[in-house]
Motif scaffolding. Sequence first.
Motif, PDB file in Angstrom:
ATOM      1  N   HIS A  97     -45.727  -8.334   8.883  1.00  0.00           N
ATOM      2  CA  HIS A  97     -46.489  -9.298   8.081  1.00  0.00           C
ATOM      3  C   HIS A  97     -45.882 -10.693   8.223  1.00  0.00           C
ATOM      4  O   HIS A  97     -46.596 -11.677   8.398  1.00  0.00           O
ATOM      5  N   GLY A 127     -41.604 -15.161   0.429  1.00  0.00           N
ATOM      6  CA  GLY A 127     -41.734 -14.059   1.375  1.00  0.00           C
ATOM      7  C   GLY A 127     -40.394 -13.659   1.966  1.00  0.00           C
ATOM      8  O   GLY A 127     -40.082 -12.469   2.054  1.00  0.00           O
ATOM      9  N   HIS A 145     -45.871 -14.149  -5.505  1.00  0.00           N
ATOM     10  CA  HIS A 145     -46.401 -14.284  -4.146  1.00  0.00           C
ATOM     11  C   HIS A 145     -47.935 -14.306  -4.174  1.00  0.00           C
ATOM     12  O   HIS A 145     -48.567 -15.183  -3.592  1.00  0.00           O
ATOM     13  N   TYR A 160     -54.685 -19.009   4.658  1.00  0.00           N
ATOM     14  CA  TYR A 160     -54.661 -20.207   5.498  1.00  0.00           C
ATOM     15  C   TYR A 160     -55.885 -20.282   6.391  1.00  0.00           C
ATOM     16  O   TYR A 160     -56.257 -19.291   6.996  1.00  0.00           O
TER      17      TYR A 160
HETATM   18  C1  HEM Z   1     -42.938  -7.000  -0.271  1.00  0.00           C
HETATM   19  C2  HEM Z   1     -43.315  -7.752   0.704  1.00  0.00           C
HETATM   20  C3  HEM Z   1     -44.639  -8.524   0.811  1.00  0.00           C
HETATM   21  C4  HEM Z   1     -45.867  -8.240   0.266  1.00  0.00           C
HETATM   22  C5  HEM Z   1     -46.268  -7.036  -0.599  1.00  0.00           C
HETATM   23  C6  HEM Z   1     -46.751  -9.310   0.692  1.00  0.00           C
HETATM   24  C7  HEM Z   1     -48.111  -9.360   0.391  1.00  0.00           C
HETATM   25  C8  HEM Z   1     -48.975 -10.326   0.885  1.00  0.00           C
HETATM   26  C9  HEM Z   1     -50.419 -10.238   0.868  1.00  0.00           C
HETATM   27  C10 HEM Z   1     -51.229  -9.059   0.296  1.00  0.00           C
HETATM   28  C11 HEM Z   1     -50.899 -11.373   1.437  1.00  0.00           C
HETATM   29  C12 HEM Z   1     -52.370 -11.685   1.687  1.00  0.00           C
HETATM   30  C13 HEM Z   1     -52.654 -11.769   3.176  1.00  0.00           C
HETATM   31  C14 HEM Z   1     -52.265 -10.578   3.997  1.00  0.00           C
HETATM   32  O1  HEM Z   1     -52.534  -9.449   3.607  1.00  0.00           O
HETATM   33  O2  HEM Z   1     -51.663 -10.806   5.054  1.00  0.00           O
HETATM   34  C15 HEM Z   1     -49.759 -12.203   1.784  1.00  0.00           C
HETATM   35  C16 HEM Z   1     -49.820 -13.466   2.339  1.00  0.00           C
HETATM   36  C17 HEM Z   1     -48.728 -14.252   2.669  1.00  0.00           C
HETATM   37  N1  HEM Z   1     -47.422 -13.793   2.799  1.00  0.00           N
HETATM   38 FE1  HEM Z   1     -46.750 -12.016   2.120  1.00  0.00          FE
HETATM   39  N2  HEM Z   1     -46.043 -10.222   1.441  1.00  0.00           N
HETATM   40  C18 HEM Z   1     -44.745  -9.762   1.541  1.00  0.00           C
HETATM   41  C19 HEM Z   1     -43.734 -10.363   2.278  1.00  0.00           C
HETATM   42  C20 HEM Z   1     -43.838 -11.590   2.908  1.00  0.00           C
HETATM   43  C21 HEM Z   1     -42.853 -12.149   3.814  1.00  0.00           C
HETATM   44  C22 HEM Z   1     -41.580 -11.433   4.260  1.00  0.00           C
HETATM   45  C23 HEM Z   1     -43.312 -13.387   4.165  1.00  0.00           C
HETATM   46  C24 HEM Z   1     -42.675 -14.419   5.062  1.00  0.00           C
HETATM   47  C25 HEM Z   1     -41.445 -14.615   5.234  1.00  0.00           C
HETATM   48  C26 HEM Z   1     -44.571 -13.614   3.488  1.00  0.00           C
HETATM   49  C27 HEM Z   1     -45.318 -14.767   3.557  1.00  0.00           C
HETATM   50  C28 HEM Z   1     -46.650 -14.857   3.222  1.00  0.00           C
HETATM   51  C29 HEM Z   1     -47.462 -16.052   3.319  1.00  0.00           C
HETATM   52  C30 HEM Z   1     -46.974 -17.446   3.728  1.00  0.00           C
HETATM   53  C31 HEM Z   1     -48.766 -15.676   2.977  1.00  0.00           C
HETATM   54  C32 HEM Z   1     -50.011 -16.564   2.978  1.00  0.00           C
HETATM   55  C33 HEM Z   1     -50.673 -16.319   4.305  1.00  0.00           C
HETATM   56  C34 HEM Z   1     -51.914 -17.091   4.494  1.00  0.00           C
HETATM   57  O3  HEM Z   1     -52.217 -18.015   3.708  1.00  0.00           O
HETATM   58  O4  HEM Z   1     -52.609 -16.783   5.500  1.00  0.00           O
HETATM   59  N3  HEM Z   1     -44.868 -12.489   2.761  1.00  0.00           N
HETATM   60  N4  HEM Z   1     -48.597 -11.535   1.450  1.00  0.00           N
END
Ligand code: HEM
Lengths: 229, 232
Positions: free
Chosen positions: A116, A137, A218, A229
């Motif tokens: 991810h 994240g 988050h 995005y």
């Molecule tokens: C327990 C760990 C995590 C969970 C449950 C989680 C969950 C989510 C979910 C459900 C989304 C919506 C879009 C998608 O499904 O891709 C998302 C977006 C996002 N995540 Fe995570 N995430 C986690 C870890 C991380 C990590 C490790 C990073 C980066 C270092 C991160 C950065 C982001 C960012 C910047 C978005 C916005 C993306 C966009 O606007 O397109 N997340 N996250």
Amino acid sequence: MQSKPWRSVFRTALPIKTNLDRSLVMFNSLALHIQPVKVRERAIRFSYTFYLGMISFFLFMVLVVTGILLMLYYQPAIPNAYENMKDLQYVVSSGIFLRNLHRWAAHLMVISVFLHMLRVFFAGAYRPPREFNWVIGVLLLLLTLLLSYTGYLLPYDQLAYWAVTVGSNIVKYVPIIGKNIRFVLLGGNTIGEYTLVRFYVLHCVVLPLFITSLIALHFWRIRKDGGLY
Amino acid sequence: MANDKIIVEENTRPDQVPKRIAIFPERISARFETEKPPEKLVMSFPHLIIREVICLQLVVIVVALIALFFNAPLEELANPQHTPNPAKAPWYFLGLQELLHAFPPLVAGVLIPFLVVVALVVIPYFKINIKREGLWLNAPNQTFIVFTISVWAVIILTLFMDTFSVAIPSILLYGLAVMPYFNKKENRFLLWLGRRSLSEWIMIWFVTVATVLTLIGTFFRGQSWSWVWPWQ
Ligand code: HEM
């Protein structure tokens, strides 16, 4: 479905016919209202996110449910912890299945969270105003690793003991305070009864609380930053 | 918002507090995205919800299938007197453990992980990562010199330390990165390579090296961390 008891529980009347009704399904639900009523079509395509964030979250849910069930059979003591694993295998109905579910979901979560992160990186989705959500994240990634690592000790078999030994020996090399950190973490100079209790508390209480709060933050930030995005 | 001049009516009586506040920023701060052209929207219910439900079901089914067919490992009761050889960390730390055998522990165990985390955290705060222009877009000749010197400094250092597991993937990736500089043909592969920015190359390099190290640590290390083949 229009009966009074139904309406007293669910705020949305059935059947759902119009877009207003569909909005209300989202709007009226505690669980769903963190998500917007409308989304961009592009953002929900599989090829756009590979649903990796979603998958990480669902794996976390699987881990919470199976983890709570495992807690019913687990005592953080030596040699009880190890015997509990044997009991799961030979005494508890489907005990080994429960343990397997928890174990494999944990490994998969490490992978899916990492993937991810890569997807977010290559999409450039950390760009302003999403900088801070990227930082959250990174913390989530670290917490995922820590959860996995603290859980690794709990079966208290040879594999667990020496894997955690290797890891905790690295902590020693942190300049100046390394030895102290290790002492606090292990509750002594070597892995033993207190280490098990400490890792147990970290694994079952402290880290899950942190990661749950950060996941909430988050998700909230995704919306506040204007959706995907 | 620091530079925005905001006009808000002040009123301390709750029943007179306005329901809506309009804020008129004097100038749009560059922090915020420029307005995007309207995109096609769909209702979250059912379009998003159905995908989430199916995704959850698939996750549960896949994990359940794995759990049915593969048992979680369990060895004998922990015995501090009996050190297995080799003693391995969980797989996601095996890349680090692999590095520990090449570099001093302060470097491999503390400095490198620390720098990786710092590097990840600061990504969104640097313009170069926001713009992400193709590596060869501006001043290709200068870029080539600086890029080559810095990359080969790292490669020679790792060769010096006998860490071929880092050096070889680095050399291969260096080859890919400079290919568009030498070869100006317009096929899809070269165009794709040419569009990669410096940030992307660094990430590709990091992920490749981390994967290689993790695989080596997991499958190719036996007694006293000596090289073994997985089938041996
Ligand atoms: C327990 C760990 C995590 C969970 C449950 C989680 C969950 C989510 C979910 C459900 C989304 C919506 C879009 C998608 O499904 O891709 C998302 C977006 C996002 N995540 Fe995570 N995430 C986690 C870890 C991380 C990590 C490790 C990073 C980066 C270092 C991160 C950065 C982001 C960012 C910047 C978005 C916005 C993306 C966009 O606007 O397109 N997340 N996250």
